[in-house]
Motif scaffolding. Structure first.
Motif, PDB file in Angstrom:
ATOM      1  N   LYS A 242       0.808  -1.221   0.000  1.00  0.00           N
ATOM      2  CA  LYS A 242       0.000   0.000   0.000  1.00  0.00           C
ATOM      3  C   LYS A 242       0.843   1.273   0.000  1.00  0.00           C
ATOM      4  O   LYS A 242       0.317   2.367   0.165  1.00  0.00           O
ATOM      5  N   LYS A 243       2.167   1.098  -0.153  1.00  0.00           N
ATOM      6  CA  LYS A 243       3.084   2.233  -0.316  1.00  0.00           C
ATOM      7  C   LYS A 243       2.980   3.234   0.838  1.00  0.00           C
ATOM      8  O   LYS A 243       2.875   4.443   0.642  1.00  0.00           O
ATOM      9  N   TYR A 244       3.003   2.712   2.062  1.00  0.00           N
ATOM     10  CA  TYR A 244       2.943   3.581   3.226  1.00  0.00           C
ATOM     11  C   TYR A 244       4.141   4.532   3.294  1.00  0.00           C
ATOM     12  O   TYR A 244       4.074   5.590   3.914  1.00  0.00           O
ATOM     13  N   ALA A 245       5.242   4.158   2.654  1.00  0.00           N
ATOM     14  CA  ALA A 245       6.442   4.997   2.698  1.00  0.00           C
ATOM     15  C   ALA A 245       6.222   6.352   2.042  1.00  0.00           C
ATOM     16  O   ALA A 245       6.970   7.304   2.289  1.00  0.00           O
ATOM     17  N   LEU A 246       5.189   6.468   1.204  1.00  0.00           N
ATOM     18  CA  LEU A 246       4.907   7.745   0.554  1.00  0.00           C
ATOM     19  C   LEU A 246       4.547   8.833   1.561  1.00  0.00           C
ATOM     20  O   LEU A 246       4.641  10.021   1.258  1.00  0.00           O
ATOM     21  N   LYS A 247       4.127   8.419   2.765  1.00  0.00           N
ATOM     22  CA  LYS A 247       3.778   9.408   3.791  1.00  0.00           C
ATOM     23  C   LYS A 247       4.979  10.273   4.160  1.00  0.00           C
ATOM     24  O   LYS A 247       4.830  11.407   4.606  1.00  0.00           O
ATOM     25  N   PHE A 248       6.196   9.729   3.995  1.00  0.00           N
ATOM     26  CA  PHE A 248       7.387  10.504   4.320  1.00  0.00           C
ATOM     27  C   PHE A 248       7.637  11.614   3.305  1.00  0.00           C
ATOM     28  O   PHE A 248       8.400  12.541   3.572  1.00  0.00           O
ATOM     29  N   LEU A 249       7.021  11.507   2.130  1.00  0.00           N
ATOM     30  CA  LEU A 249       7.242  12.515   1.092  1.00  0.00           C
ATOM     31  C   LEU A 249       6.438  13.780   1.340  1.00  0.00           C
ATOM     32  O   LEU A 249       6.718  14.818   0.753  1.00  0.00           O
ATOM     33  N   GLY A 250       5.434  13.705   2.208  1.00  0.00           N
ATOM     34  CA  GLY A 250       4.598  14.868   2.477  1.00  0.00           C
ATOM     35  C   GLY A 250       3.495  15.014   1.443  1.00  0.00           C
ATOM     36  O   GLY A 250       3.404  14.264   0.467  1.00  0.00           O
ATOM     37  N   LYS A 251       2.652  15.997   1.646  1.00  0.00           N
ATOM     38  CA  LYS A 251       1.533  16.232   0.746  1.00  0.00           C
ATOM     39  C   LYS A 251       1.988  16.999  -0.492  1.00  0.00           C
ATOM     40  O   LYS A 251       3.036  17.644  -0.499  1.00  0.00           O
ATOM     41  N   ILE A 252       1.172  16.930  -1.524  1.00  0.00           N
ATOM     42  CA  ILE A 252       1.485  17.626  -2.773  1.00  0.00           C
ATOM     43  C   ILE A 252       1.578  19.129  -2.509  1.00  0.00           C
ATOM     44  O   ILE A 252       0.703  19.728  -1.886  1.00  0.00           O
ATOM     45  N   GLY A 253       2.647  19.732  -2.991  1.00  0.00           N
ATOM     46  CA  GLY A 253       2.839  21.168  -2.816  1.00  0.00           C
ATOM     47  C   GLY A 253       3.618  21.544  -1.578  1.00  0.00           C
ATOM     48  O   GLY A 253       4.001  22.703  -1.413  1.00  0.00           O
ATOM     49  N   GLU A 254       3.860  20.573  -0.688  1.00  0.00           N
ATOM     50  CA  GLU A 254       4.624  20.850   0.529  1.00  0.00           C
ATOM     51  C   GLU A 254       6.093  20.487   0.320  1.00  0.00           C
ATOM     52  O   GLU A 254       6.429  19.614  -0.484  1.00  0.00           O
ATOM     53  N   ASN A 255       6.958  21.166   1.051  1.00  0.00           N
ATOM     54  CA  ASN A 255       8.364  20.797   1.030  1.00  0.00           C
ATOM     55  C   ASN A 255       8.553  19.474   1.759  1.00  0.00           C
ATOM     56  O   ASN A 255       7.966  19.242   2.818  1.00  0.00           O
ATOM     57  N   GLN A 256       9.367  18.615   1.187  1.00  0.00           N
ATOM     58  CA  GLN A 256       9.595  17.312   1.785  1.00  0.00           C
ATOM     59  C   GLN A 256      10.403  17.469   3.066  1.00  0.00           C
ATOM     60  O   GLN A 256      11.513  17.999   3.062  1.00  0.00           O
ATOM     61  N   ARG A 257       9.845  17.017   4.181  1.00  0.00           N
ATOM     62  CA  ARG A 257      10.507  17.193   5.466  1.00  0.00           C
ATOM     63  C   ARG A 257      11.624  16.181   5.680  1.00  0.00           C
ATOM     64  O   ARG A 257      12.647  16.488   6.272  1.00  0.00           O
ATOM     65  N   TYR A 258      11.415  14.964   5.213  1.00  0.00           N
ATOM     66  CA  TYR A 258      12.413  13.916   5.425  1.00  0.00           C
ATOM     67  C   TYR A 258      13.018  13.527   4.089  1.00  0.00           C
ATOM     68  O   TYR A 258      12.302  13.185   3.148  1.00  0.00           O
ATOM     69  N   THR A 259      14.334  13.602   3.990  1.00  0.00           N
ATOM     70  CA  THR A 259      15.007  13.311   2.723  1.00  0.00           C
ATOM     71  C   THR A 259      15.980  12.145   2.842  1.00  0.00           C
ATOM     72  O   THR A 259      16.737  11.871   1.919  1.00  0.00           O
ATOM     73  N   GLY A 260      15.986  11.465   3.987  1.00  0.00           N
ATOM     74  CA  GLY A 260      16.893  10.337   4.175  1.00  0.00           C
ATOM     75  C   GLY A 260      16.314   9.043   3.629  1.00  0.00           C
ATOM     76  O   GLY A 260      15.270   9.020   2.972  1.00  0.00           O
ATOM     77  N   ARG A 261      17.009   7.959   3.900  1.00  0.00           N
ATOM     78  CA  ARG A 261      16.534   6.652   3.447  1.00  0.00           C
ATOM     79  C   ARG A 261      15.282   6.230   4.208  1.00  0.00           C
ATOM     80  O   ARG A 261      15.107   6.564   5.371  1.00  0.00           O
ATOM     81  N   VAL A 262      14.428   5.472   3.536  1.00  0.00           N
ATOM     82  CA  VAL A 262      13.281   4.840   4.172  1.00  0.00           C
ATOM     83  C   VAL A 262      13.498   3.337   4.091  1.00  0.00           C
ATOM     84  O   VAL A 262      13.606   2.773   3.000  1.00  0.00           O
ATOM     85  N   LEU A 263      13.585   2.697   5.254  1.00  0.00           N
ATOM     86  CA  LEU A 263      13.861   1.267   5.316  1.00  0.00           C
ATOM     87  C   LEU A 263      12.613   0.497   5.715  1.00  0.00           C
ATOM     88  O   LEU A 263      11.883   0.904   6.616  1.00  0.00           O
ATOM     89  N   ALA A 264      12.376  -0.619   5.045  1.00  0.00           N
ATOM     90  CA  ALA A 264      11.340  -1.566   5.462  1.00  0.00           C
ATOM     91  C   ALA A 264      12.042  -2.707   6.187  1.00  0.00           C
ATOM     92  O   ALA A 264      12.960  -3.329   5.638  1.00  0.00           O
TER      93      ALA A 264
END
Length: 289
Positions: A242-264
């Protein structure tokens, strides 16, 4: 006539009819208008540090070092302030060290922790490993000699300066206080378990970031054998599907708060072999900003 008094403890009143019932109290946690007066601000420490540089021919202290050791207290206005006494001694003696005095309330605070260890042990382990935990601060609890609940214990520790409070969460503010907690946990046999648990938590984090699945499985085996047994795990394959990792990218139009690796991180337990197995997959690589 007005009188200005400073001190660490709230002024206890027996009732509204007490002789001392006309005070107005301003505290670090609840008085944003006076935030700058509860400790050294960043600008004040920078000014003192610049004076230190002009005085020392071979300085041994860095500006970041002062921040790591003595910063971390949060005021109601959102300011981060330093322990004034420790900053002064560090710059005076040209040495980053622990200048926290162990005299005064420390033995009392330990007394309350020791007698309520079951209520606070998990939160202490998290804080010693560097995390913050939720708490409801009751400032007048610090005047009580009969602290019963976890919130009362932690409230007293915030008032005494052992913990920092921000947005409903408490934490150990800096390296100086972290040393105090670690020394206490190592010294007292009843608290040694918390220290070992905190160290294992940090080792698990480092192993996860390094994708060292063998060490992760080893730590899980220890936790499984010494803590509450985990007989089954949920099937959380949907976290990836369900691509939960997309939550780290933030909402459309917002600056991405987290830019590091996302590990499962996948963990399984074989009931027959009685062994844990770990698998790590990088869902998102770090981005350069």
């Amino acid at each position: 006539m007005f009188v200005y008094m400073t001190g660490i403890l709230p002024i206890a009143k027996y009732s509204s009819g007490s002789e001392l019932n006309m005070f107005v109290e301003f505290t670090m946690a609840k008085s944003p208008a006076f935030s700058d007066y509860f400790g050294f601000t960043e600008d004040e420490v920078t000014e003192l540090y610049n004076r230190y540089l002009t005085r020392c021919t071979k300085p041994h202290i860095t500006r970041d070092g002062l921040r790591l050791w003595y910063n971390g207290y949060h005021t109601a206005a959102g300011e981060r302030v330093y322990n004034p006494r420790s900053v002064v001694f560090a710059l005076l003696y040209d040495n980053l060290a622990n200048y926290w005095t162990s005299a005064g309330p420390y033995d009392e605070i330990y007394y309350y922790i020791e007698h309520n260890i079951n209520d606070v042990k998990d939160d202490l382990a998290l804080m010693v490993s560097g995390a913050s935990v939720p708490a409801k601060i009751q400032e007048y609890a610090a005047t009580s000699m009969n602290l019963q609940t976890k919130d009362e214990i932690f409230s007293a520790m915030v008032v005494y300066g052992f913990l920092s409070y921000e947005d409903g969460r408490i934490s150990i503010p800096n390296q100086e206080l972290m040393e105090q907690f670690v020394n206490m946990l190592q010294k007292e046999p009843s608290l040694g378990y918390i220290y070992r648990l905190a160290k294992e938590s940090d080792r698990m984090l480092q192993a996860t970031l390094a994708e060292d699945t063998d060490t992760m499985a080893e730590i899980l085996e220890l936790a499984h054998d010494t803590e509450v047994p985990l007989l089954s795990y949920n099937n959380d394959k949907q976290i990836k599907d369900k691509k939960y990792a997309l939550k780290f990218l933030g909402k459309i139009g917002e600056n991405q708060r987290y830019t590091g690796r996302v590990l499962a991180v996948g963990i399984s337990y074989n009931r027959i072999e009685k062994k844990h197995h770990c698998k790590i997959e990088v869902l998102t690589d770090a981005k350069k900003v």
